[in-house]
Motif scaffolding. Structure first.
Motif, PDB file in Angstrom:
ATOM      1  N   PRO A   4      19.883  -0.666   5.218  1.00 26.47           N
ATOM      2  CA  PRO A   4      18.470  -0.383   4.948  1.00 26.47           C
ATOM      3  C   PRO A   4      17.654  -1.671   5.045  1.00 26.47           C
ATOM      4  CG  PRO A   4      19.744  -0.329   2.922  1.00 26.47           C
ATOM      5  CD  PRO A   4      20.720  -0.501   4.047  1.00 26.47           C
ATOM      6  N   ARG A   5      16.408  -1.516   5.447  1.00 26.95           N
ATOM      7  CA  ARG A   5      15.514  -2.677   5.523  1.00 26.95           C
ATOM      8  C   ARG A   5      15.198  -3.180   4.121  1.00 26.95           C
ATOM      9  NH1 ARG A   5      11.997  -2.935  10.457  1.00 26.95           N
ATOM     10  NH2 ARG A   5      12.717  -1.274  11.803  1.00 26.95           N
ATOM     11  N   GLN A   6      15.037  -4.473   4.026  1.00 36.25           N
ATOM     12  CA  GLN A   6      14.640  -5.059   2.739  1.00 36.25           C
ATOM     13  C   GLN A   6      13.157  -4.796   2.527  1.00 36.25           C
ATOM     14  OE1 GLN A   6      15.527  -9.202   2.502  1.00 36.25           O
ATOM     15  NE2 GLN A   6      14.614  -9.427   0.502  1.00 36.25           N
ATOM     16  N   ARG A   7      12.776  -4.442   1.297  1.00 33.10           N
ATOM     17  CA  ARG A   7      11.371  -4.183   0.992  1.00 33.10           C
ATOM     18  C   ARG A   7      10.577  -5.484   1.042  1.00 33.10           C
ATOM     19  NH1 ARG A   7      10.093   0.729  -0.415  1.00 33.10           N
ATOM     20  NH2 ARG A   7       8.123   0.134  -1.328  1.00 33.10           N
ATOM     21  N   TRP A   8       9.408  -5.434   1.644  1.00 31.59           N
ATOM     22  CA  TRP A   8       8.530  -6.594   1.741  1.00 31.59           C
ATOM     23  C   TRP A   8       7.649  -6.667   0.502  1.00 31.59           C
ATOM     24  CZ3 TRP A   8       6.162  -8.067   7.025  1.00 31.59           C
ATOM     25  CH2 TRP A   8       7.139  -8.050   8.006  1.00 31.59           C
ATOM     26  N   PRO A   9       7.260  -7.857   0.066  1.00 29.48           N
ATOM     27  CA  PRO A   9       6.319  -7.959  -1.063  1.00 29.48           C
ATOM     28  C   PRO A   9       4.917  -7.555  -0.610  1.00 29.48           C
ATOM     29  CG  PRO A   9       6.833 -10.135  -0.215  1.00 29.48           C
ATOM     30  CD  PRO A   9       7.707  -9.161   0.528  1.00 29.48           C
ATOM     31  N   LEU A  10       4.205  -6.874  -1.480  1.00 28.19           N
ATOM     32  CA  LEU A  10       2.833  -6.468  -1.177  1.00 28.19           C
ATOM     33  C   LEU A  10       1.899  -7.667  -1.267  1.00 28.19           C
ATOM     34  CD1 LEU A  10       2.634  -3.117  -3.164  1.00 28.19           C
ATOM     35  CD2 LEU A  10       2.977  -3.416  -0.709  1.00 28.19           C
ATOM     36  N   LEU A  15      -4.528  -1.679  -3.254  1.00 32.14           N
ATOM     37  CA  LEU A  15      -4.273  -0.880  -2.062  1.00 32.14           C
ATOM     38  C   LEU A  15      -5.546  -0.340  -1.415  1.00 32.14           C
ATOM     39  CD1 LEU A  15      -1.084   1.160  -3.018  1.00 32.14           C
ATOM     40  CD2 LEU A  15      -1.245  -0.879  -1.588  1.00 32.14           C
ATOM     41  N   ASP A  16      -6.618  -0.218  -2.184  1.00 38.92           N
ATOM     42  CA  ASP A  16      -7.863   0.310  -1.609  1.00 38.92           C
ATOM     43  C   ASP A  16      -8.719  -0.774  -0.960  1.00 38.92           C
ATOM     44  OD1 ASP A  16      -8.681  -0.970  -3.927  1.00 38.92           O
ATOM     45  OD2 ASP A  16      -9.902   0.692  -4.647  1.00 38.92           O
ATOM     46  N   GLU A  17      -8.242  -2.012  -0.943  1.00 35.99           N
ATOM     47  CA  GLU A  17      -8.988  -3.132  -0.367  1.00 35.99           C
ATOM     48  C   GLU A  17      -8.290  -3.627   0.903  1.00 35.99           C
ATOM     49  OE1 GLU A  17      -9.953  -7.729  -1.504  1.00 35.99           O
ATOM     50  OE2 GLU A  17      -9.506  -6.341  -3.121  1.00 35.99           O
ATOM     51  N   PRO A  18      -8.799  -3.274   2.083  1.00 34.16           N
ATOM     52  CA  PRO A  18      -8.161  -3.737   3.317  1.00 34.16           C
ATOM     53  C   PRO A  18      -8.391  -5.226   3.531  1.00 34.16           C
ATOM     54  CG  PRO A  18     -10.120  -2.471   3.835  1.00 34.16           C
ATOM     55  CD  PRO A  18      -9.944  -2.407   2.348  1.00 34.16           C
ATOM     56  N   HIS A  19      -7.481  -5.860   4.242  1.00 32.41           N
ATOM     57  CA  HIS A  19      -7.644  -7.271   4.580  1.00 32.41           C
ATOM     58  C   HIS A  19      -8.864  -7.412   5.493  1.00 32.41           C
ATOM     59  CE1 HIS A  19      -6.813 -11.180   6.376  1.00 32.41           C
ATOM     60  NE2 HIS A  19      -6.105 -11.416   5.277  1.00 32.41           N
ATOM     61  N   PRO A  20      -9.691  -8.451   5.288  1.00 33.93           N
ATOM     62  CA  PRO A  20     -10.907  -8.614   6.106  1.00 33.93           C
ATOM     63  C   PRO A  20     -10.643  -8.686   7.613  1.00 33.93           C
ATOM     64  CG  PRO A  20     -10.872 -10.212   4.308  1.00 33.93           C
ATOM     65  CD  PRO A  20      -9.571  -9.480   4.267  1.00 33.93           C
ATOM     66  N   SER A  21      -9.462  -9.122   8.007  1.00 29.16           N
ATOM     67  CA  SER A  21      -9.170  -9.181   9.444  1.00 29.16           C
ATOM     68  C   SER A  21      -8.906  -7.792  10.021  1.00 29.16           C
ATOM     69  CB  SER A  21      -7.959 -10.080   9.712  1.00 29.16           C
ATOM     70  OG  SER A  21      -6.769  -9.484   9.249  1.00 29.16           O
ATOM     71  N   ARG A  22      -8.675  -6.819   9.172  1.00 30.47           N
ATOM     72  CA  ARG A  22      -8.378  -5.460   9.638  1.00 30.47           C
ATOM     73  C   ARG A  22      -9.587  -4.525   9.506  1.00 30.47           C
ATOM     74  NH1 ARG A  22      -2.593  -5.190   9.944  1.00 30.47           N
ATOM     75  NH2 ARG A  22      -2.087  -7.310  10.551  1.00 30.47           N
ATOM     76  N   LEU A  23     -10.510  -4.842   8.598  1.00 32.06           N
ATOM     77  CA  LEU A  23     -11.749  -4.063   8.448  1.00 32.06           C
ATOM     78  C   LEU A  23     -12.818  -5.009   7.902  1.00 32.06           C
ATOM     79  CD1 LEU A  23     -13.120  -1.282   8.703  1.00 32.06           C
ATOM     80  CD2 LEU A  23     -12.505  -0.871   6.311  1.00 32.06           C
ATOM     81  N   ARG A  24     -13.668  -5.464   8.811  1.00 22.56           N
ATOM     82  CA  ARG A  24     -14.703  -6.442   8.441  1.00 22.56           C
ATOM     83  C   ARG A  24     -15.686  -5.873   7.415  1.00 22.56           C
ATOM     84  NH1 ARG A  24     -15.857  -5.819  13.718  1.00 22.56           N
ATOM     85  NH2 ARG A  24     -18.029  -5.511  13.107  1.00 22.56           N
ATOM     86  N   ALA A  64       2.859   1.263   1.942  1.00 28.79           N
ATOM     87  CA  ALA A  64       3.552   0.577   0.842  1.00 28.79           C
ATOM     88  C   ALA A  64       4.852   1.295   0.496  1.00 28.79           C
ATOM     89  CB  ALA A  64       2.644   0.486  -0.380  1.00 28.79           C
ATOM     90  N   LYS A  65       4.819   2.626   0.502  1.00 33.65           N
ATOM     91  CA  LYS A  65       6.041   3.394   0.223  1.00 33.65           C
ATOM     92  C   LYS A  65       7.102   3.151   1.290  1.00 33.65           C
ATOM     93  CE  LYS A  65       3.961   7.232  -2.245  1.00 33.65           C
ATOM     94  NZ  LYS A  65       3.622   8.660  -2.170  1.00 33.65           N
ATOM     95  N   ARG A  66       6.656   2.946   2.538  1.00 36.80           N
ATOM     96  CA  ARG A  66       7.598   2.694   3.620  1.00 36.80           C
ATOM     97  C   ARG A  66       8.380   1.409   3.349  1.00 36.80           C
ATOM     98  NH1 ARG A  66       5.235   2.320   9.458  1.00 36.80           N
ATOM     99  NH2 ARG A  66       4.458   0.389   8.616  1.00 36.80           N
ATOM    100  N   GLY A  67       7.710   0.407   2.771  1.00 36.04           N
ATOM    101  CA  GLY A  67       8.426  -0.782   2.321  1.00 36.04           C
ATOM    102  C   GLY A  67       8.428  -1.992   3.225  1.00 36.04           C
ATOM    103  N   PHE A  68       7.860  -1.897   4.417  1.00 33.64           N
ATOM    104  CA  PHE A  68       7.845  -3.046   5.319  1.00 33.64           C
ATOM    105  C   PHE A  68       6.688  -2.921   6.307  1.00 33.64           C
ATOM    106  CE2 PHE A  68      10.271   0.246   7.361  1.00 33.64           C
ATOM    107  CZ  PHE A  68       9.889   0.195   8.690  1.00 33.64           C
ATOM    108  N   CYS A  69       6.328  -4.047   6.900  1.00 34.45           N
ATOM    109  CA  CYS A  69       5.265  -4.084   7.904  1.00 34.45           C
ATOM    110  C   CYS A  69       5.867  -3.833   9.283  1.00 34.45           C
ATOM    111  CB  CYS A  69       4.572  -5.444   7.871  1.00 34.45           C
ATOM    112  SG  CYS A  69       3.300  -5.635   9.139  1.00 34.45           S
ATOM    113  N   CYS A  70       5.210  -2.998  10.066  1.00 40.49           N
ATOM    114  CA  CYS A  70       5.683  -2.691  11.416  1.00 40.49           C
ATOM    115  C   CYS A  70       5.117  -3.669  12.446  1.00 40.49           C
ATOM    116  CB  CYS A  70       5.307  -1.260  11.793  1.00 40.49           C
ATOM    117  SG  CYS A  70       3.529  -0.982  11.940  1.00 40.49           S
ATOM    118  N   THR A  71       4.200  -4.529  12.037  1.00 38.02           N
ATOM    119  CA  THR A  71       3.528  -5.546  12.875  1.00 38.02           C
ATOM    120  C   THR A  71       2.666  -4.948  13.984  1.00 38.02           C
ATOM    121  OG1 THR A  71       5.330  -5.921  14.462  1.00 38.02           O
ATOM    122  CG2 THR A  71       5.391  -7.204  12.418  1.00 38.02           C
ATOM    123  N   ARG A  72       2.168  -3.729  13.793  1.00 33.49           N
ATOM    124  CA  ARG A  72       1.316  -3.096  14.809  1.00 33.49           C
ATOM    125  C   ARG A  72      -0.172  -3.209  14.487  1.00 33.49           C
ATOM    126  NH1 ARG A  72       5.338   1.797  15.394  1.00 33.49           N
ATOM    127  NH2 ARG A  72       6.707   0.896  16.964  1.00 33.49           N
ATOM    128  N   GLY A  73      -0.529  -3.923  13.432  1.00 35.54           N
ATOM    129  CA  GLY A  73      -1.944  -4.133  13.124  1.00 35.54           C
ATOM    130  C   GLY A  73      -2.610  -3.004  12.384  1.00 35.54           C
TER     131      GLY A  73
END
Length: 81
Positions: A4-10, A15-24, A64-73
């Motif tokens: 199984p993939r290791q869970r990534w830290p959040l 969770l309701d605040e997107p990163h500014p690079s993803r939603l200006r 977050a439930k999935r547990g890891f980043c897929c790196t697709r932006g």
């Protein structure tokens, strides 16, 4: 059987605040996008339909439930810092 993939830290934000690079902050559809995302988080659904493109966007809760980043932006990626 694959390991199984290791869970990534959040990322250190809600969770309701997107990163500014993803939603200006000045995105013209930001208010509607955040409202739809909040509804998906509240209802526990995997995502919502983007108001301008009609594409399905995954919620930060689902990612977050999935547990890891897929790196697709993903717009609401809870791992990007």
């Amino acid at each position: 059987m694959p390991e199984p993939r290791q869970r990534w830290p959040l990322a250190p934000r809600e969770l309701d605040e997107p990163h500014p690079s993803r939603l200006r902050e000045d995105h013209p559809g930001r208010a509607e996008i955040l409202a739809r995302h909040a509804e998906a988080l509240r209802d526990g659904t995997p995502g919502y339909l983007d108001p301008s493109s009609g594409l399905f966007v995954l919620s930060a809760g689902f990612l977050a439930k999935r547990g890891f980043c897929c790196t697709r932006g993903c717009r609401h990626c809870p791992y990007v810092t």
